[in-house]
Design an enzyme around this catalytic site. Sequence first.
Site, mmCIF file in Angstrom:
data_model
loop_
_atom_site.group_PDB
_atom_site.id
_atom_site.type_symbol
_atom_site.label_atom_id
_atom_site.label_comp_id
_atom_site.label_asym_id
_atom_site.label_seq_id
_atom_site.Cartn_x
_atom_site.Cartn_y
_atom_site.Cartn_z
ATOM 1 N N CYS A 1 0.832 -1.201 0.000
ATOM 2 C CA CYS A 1 0.000 0.000 0.000
ATOM 3 C C CYS A 1 0.868 1.253 0.000
ATOM 4 O O CYS A 1 1.994 1.264 0.535
ATOM 5 C CB CYS A 1 -0.921 -0.004 1.226
ATOM 6 S SG CYS A 1 -2.194 -1.288 1.186
ATOM 7 N N CYS B 1 -3.650 -0.032 -3.217
ATOM 8 C CA CYS B 1 -4.288 0.287 -1.940
ATOM 9 C C CYS B 1 -3.576 1.464 -1.285
ATOM 10 O O CYS B 1 -2.449 1.804 -1.642
ATOM 11 C CB CYS B 1 -4.295 -0.936 -1.013
ATOM 12 S SG CYS B 1 -2.660 -1.617 -0.663
#
Length: 288
Positions: free
Chosen positions: A105, A186
């Site tokens: 992420c 993400c």
Amino acid sequence: MSQHWTRSILALAVIILTPCVVNSHAPSKKEQPQKWSGPGTSQNLRNILVGRCFHYMSLYPDVGQKNCYGIWDALINAVYRKNPCNITEEDYEQLANVTGQTIPCDKTLLWSRTNDLVHRYTKATENFVTLEDTFLGFLFNGLMWCGKTSGPGMNFKSCPAWNACDNNAISSFWKMASATFARTSCGVVNVMLNGSTDGAIARKESILRTVEIPSMDPANVSEVKLWVIDDITGEDRNSCNSESLLELKKYIEEHKLKYSCIDNYKPVQALQCVNNYDQAACNQCKYQ
């Protein structure tokens, strides 16, 4: 004597007529691959892909063990004996599966019209990952390929250019790869844009707008952060408050994604100044 001559004449007739019979059943001229406007499949494509595969695994062991020869097989299954103007993203599904990779992420960095600069930046910092830095992107970056309907194998003479048809082998591949990259992103997704470009900063037909933004999952992407980077020696045609950026902001928010924007992100501008230290924007006081 009469019978002997009769048999001889019949035998001679058979010899003379046989080639005619054989020729009447000769195969037609082999179908030739269609000639396209773009360059043909990259020479030694299989060896290049397999070599890149093993090289990437040596550089990034976290990608896991990949079947390098299976990747070639997946490409073959996608394009062999198919019209190269009728290849869809779905045709590359197997290839996407065998090259799967998890990107941490907050590491995704998308781009539009900043190809050279964005990759100089990711190589210099190693803090972000572009599509071309992923396993799949690394394998196929800069390569060309297409099959042919006239038989198995690749067409090494010509392939459709990017804009030659909507579903050509290359454009469908990169749309698939871009969608996969964006879909699995993400956290904060960063996007480097060219603030000195003419016209809209992100064209409506760009991969960013047609593929990547629509593919993001708002449940996983906390923010889309735009970096508007001017050419260090060029004009400042777009900024976070310009009409083009505000229109892009609206488009991003329509996809239920949070938006933010920064003009001339300082770490990127510092990289630009390495070779342009005499420019006004490279005043050292700015980075204190």
